[in-house]
Design a protein around this motif. Structure first.
Motif, mmCIF file in Angstrom:
data_model
loop_
_atom_site.group_PDB
_atom_site.id
_atom_site.type_symbol
_atom_site.label_atom_id
_atom_site.label_comp_id
_atom_site.label_asym_id
_atom_site.label_seq_id
_atom_site.Cartn_x
_atom_site.Cartn_y
_atom_site.Cartn_z
ATOM 1 N N TRP A 212 36.789 82.016 -6.482
ATOM 2 C CA TRP A 212 37.830 82.883 -7.045
ATOM 3 C C TRP A 212 37.260 83.816 -8.110
ATOM 4 N N SER A 213 36.432 83.262 -9.002
ATOM 5 C CA SER A 213 35.863 84.059 -10.075
ATOM 6 C C SER A 213 34.902 85.114 -9.538
ATOM 7 N N VAL A 214 33.984 84.700 -8.674
ATOM 8 C CA VAL A 214 33.011 85.637 -8.112
ATOM 9 C C VAL A 214 33.724 86.716 -7.298
ATOM 10 N N GLY A 215 34.719 86.302 -6.519
ATOM 11 C CA GLY A 215 35.453 87.261 -5.691
ATOM 12 C C GLY A 215 36.214 88.286 -6.529
ATOM 13 N N ALA A 216 36.845 87.810 -7.614
ATOM 14 C CA ALA A 216 37.610 88.734 -8.465
ATOM 15 C C ALA A 216 36.693 89.751 -9.135
ATOM 16 N N PHE A 217 35.557 89.266 -9.658
ATOM 17 C CA PHE A 217 34.602 90.192 -10.283
ATOM 18 C C PHE A 217 34.050 91.188 -9.269
ATOM 19 N N ALA A 218 33.664 90.684 -8.077
ATOM 20 C CA ALA A 218 33.042 91.552 -7.077
ATOM 21 C C ALA A 218 34.021 92.612 -6.570
ATOM 22 N N LEU A 219 35.240 92.186 -6.228
ATOM 23 C CA LEU A 219 36.219 93.135 -5.712
ATOM 24 C C LEU A 219 36.643 94.122 -6.791
ATOM 25 N N GLY A 220 36.824 93.639 -8.034
ATOM 26 C CA GLY A 220 37.185 94.531 -9.130
ATOM 27 C C GLY A 220 36.116 95.586 -9.363
#
Length: 464
Positions: A212-220
Motif C-alpha cells: 500500500w505504501s509503495v503503491g501510493a508513493f509510486a502512483l502519486g
C-alpha cells in the motif's frame, strides 16, 4: 481578519473536544483522520484556488471558500457517525483551502509593501488570539453544551465574513475568456492526495515498506510527473512552472516548508509532552503552546520596520537564527520537564517565526504583479502545508519507532526520550530553514519597495 479567524479557530478548537466526540460517536482509531483529511483537502486545493483568483478575481474565490466552510461546519455539527464527521471535515478543508490564501493575497493587493507587515501582523494576531480562545471554547462547549457547537459557532462568523466582503471589498478585474486547466488540476490533486496520504498514514495504517505504501508513493509520483508534462503545454496552467524557476520564489517557498514543519512539530508534541511528563491539564498545555502564537504576531507587527531598513533577506535570517535558538533550547531542556522551560522556548520560536513567515511571503508577493500574486501566494502557502504534512510524517515515524521499543513499565521514560528526538528534529528543520534563507537573493534598496504600486503598475483596482 474575520475570514482568517474561521480557519484559525477551527485549527485549535477541535483538539480539546476529541474525547467527547469519541464518547458520542465512537471510532477512536479513526480520530487522526479528523485532522489529516482536513489538512489534505486544504493543501491540495490551495494552488487551484490561487490560480482561479488570478483569473476571475479574489472576491468570488474567497466567497466560495467561506460558503464551503459554512456548509462543512453545519454538516459536521449534524454528523451522526465518525465516518460522516470525517467526510464533512473534508468539506471544511475545501473551504479553508480558499479562505487562508485569499485573505493574505487581498492584503497584498490593497496595501503597499511598507504597510503589509503591519497588516500581516494583524492577520497573525488572529492566530494568537485563536490559540487561547479556541481550546477554551472547545472545552466549554464539550463540557457544558455539546461538542457540536464547536462547528456551529462558525455559522455567525461565516455570515459576518460574507457581509463584510460584499459590503467593503471591491475589485475591478479585466473580464476575458479563460481556459481552465482541469486536467492539470485533477492530476495535481490526485498526485498530492496519494503522496500526502502515504506520508500521513505510513507507519500507522500500514507499514512503510508495504504494498500500500509503495503503491501510493509510486502512483502519486507518476501522477505528478504527468502533471508537469501537462503544465508545460497548458495555455493557463493551474500552477505555472515559472514559479519554481525564480530563485526568490523557490527559496521563500523552502523557508515556508520549514515554517510548516516547525509549527506541526511543536503543535503535535508540546501538549502531549506536558500532559504525559508533568501531568499538566489540557488547558495548561494549550496555554503554554499559545505562547508560540502570541510571540509570532508581536514580531510580525514590527517586521516591516526591520525589512524596510535592512531588507527582506536579512530580516528572514535574523528570524531564522532566533528560531534555531528557541528550538535548540526546547531540545536541550526536554530531559528536564518544566512548563516554564517549554513556554520560554515556544515564545522565542514564535518571535522568530514572526520575522520569517511574514517578510518571506511579502518578498515573494512584491516580486510579481497582480496577475501573478495569487499563484505566488498560493505556492508559498502550499509549501507550508507540504512542510506540515512531511513534518508530521517524519516526526511521527521517529516517535512511534522509539515508543514501540519501550519495555513494559518504561513507557514514560521512553516518551521523554522520544520527545527529545522530536524536538531535535524540529531544531534540524530550523537549521535547514536558515540555509534556505541564506540562499535568498540579496535585496535591492530596501526602501525602494515601499512605494505604492511597487509590485506592478498594471494592477486592477482593489479597495476596502
Amino acid at each position: 481578519m474575520v475570514t482568517t479567524g474561521l480557519v484559525a479557530i477551527d485549527s485549535t478548537i477541535l483538539a480539546t473536544a476529541v474525547p467527547t466526540i469519541v464518547r458520542d460517536l465512537g471510532g477512536f482509531s479513526s480520530v487522526p483522520w479528523l485532522f489529516s483529511v482536513y489538512l489534505l483537502t486544504q493543501a491540495v486545493t490551495v494552488p487551484i484556488y490561487s490560480k482561479l483568483a488570478d483569473t476571475i478575481g479574489r472576491k468570488p474565490v474567497v466567497l466560495v471558500g467561506v460558503g464551503l466552510f459554512l456548509l462543512g461546519s453545519v454538516l459536521s455539527g449534524a454528523a451522526w457517525s465518525m465516518g460522516a464527521l470525517i467526510a464533512f471535515r473534508a468539506v471544511q478543508g475545501l473551504g479553508a483551502g480558499a479562505v487562508q490564501p485569499m485573505a493574505i493575497t487581498i492584503a497584498g493587493d490593497i496595501y503597499t509593501v511598507a504597510e503589509r507587515a503591519r497588516v500581516q501582523g494583524y492577520l497573525a494576531s488572529v492566530w494568537g488570539i485563536s490559540a487561547v480562545v479556541g481550546p477554551t471554547l472547545g472545552g466549554v462547549f464539550s463540557q457544558f453544551v455539546s461538542w457540536r457547537w464547536i462547528f456551529y459557532v462558525n455559522v455567525p462568523l461565516c455570515v459576518l465574513a460574507v457581509w463584510l466582503l460584499l459590503r467593503h471589498f471591491h475589485e475591478s478585474v479585466e473580464r476575458r475568456r479563460h481556459r481552465i486547466d482541469w486536467t492539470g488540476g485533477v492530476l495535481l490533486t490526485s498526485g498530492l492526495t496519494l503522496l500526502i496520504l502515504a506520508l500521513l498514514e505510513g507507519g500507522e495504517a500500514w507499514a512503510w515498506d508495504s504494498a500500500w505504501s509503495v503503491g501510493a508513493f509510486a502512483l502519486g509520483a507518476a501522477l505528478l510527473v504527468a502533471f508537469v508534462l501537462v503544465e508545460r503545454r497548458a495555455d493557463e496552467p493551474v500552477l505555472p512552472l515559472w514559479v519554481w524557476s525564480r530563485r526568490l520564489l523557490v527559496t521563500t517557498a523552502l523557508v515556508s516548508v520549514g515554517v510548516g514543519a516547525i509549527l506541526i512539530g511543536l503543535t503535535t508534541y508540546v501538549p502531549s509532552y506536558l500532559e504525559t511528563m508533568l501531568g499538566s491539564t489540557p488547558i495548561v498545555a494549550g496555554l503554554t503552546l499559545a505562547l508560540l502564537t502570541i510571540g509570532w504576531p508581536i514580531a510580525a507587527s514590527q517586521a516591516g520596520r526591520l525589512y524596510l531598513r535592512v531588507g527582506f533577506r536579512t530580516t528572514v535570517l535574523v528570524g531564522s537564527g532566533v528560531v534555531v535558538l528557541g528550538t535548540a533550547w526546547l531540545a536541550a531542556t526536554a530531559p528536564h520537564p518544566s512548563v516554564a522551560y517549554v513556554g520560554l522556548g515556544c515564545f522565542v520560536v514564535g518571535l522568530g517565526l514572526g520575522l520569517v513567515a511574514t517578510p518571506s511571503l511579502i518578498a515573494a508577493q512584491s516580486s510579481v504583479d497582480w496577475g501573478e500574486r495569487g499563484v505566488v501566494t498560493g505556492a508559498n502557502l502550499f509549501a507550508r502545508s507540504m512542510g506540515s504534512a512531511v513534518g508530521v510524517a517524519v516526526l511521527g515515524a521517529l516517535v512511534n519507532g522509539i515508543l514501540r521499543g519501550a519495555a513494559p513499565g518504561a513507557a514514560t521514560d521512553r516518551f521523554d526520550h522520544a520527545v527529545t528526538w522530536a524536538f531535535t528534529g524540529v531544531a534540524v528543520a530550523a537549521v535547514l530553514m536558515t540555509v534556505a534563507a541564506v540562499a535568498m537573493p540579496r535585496d535591492r534598496a530596501a526602501g525602494a519597495a515601499a512605494a505604492p504600486g511597487a509590485a506592478g503598475a498594471d494592477e486592477p483596482v482593489a479597495t476596502a
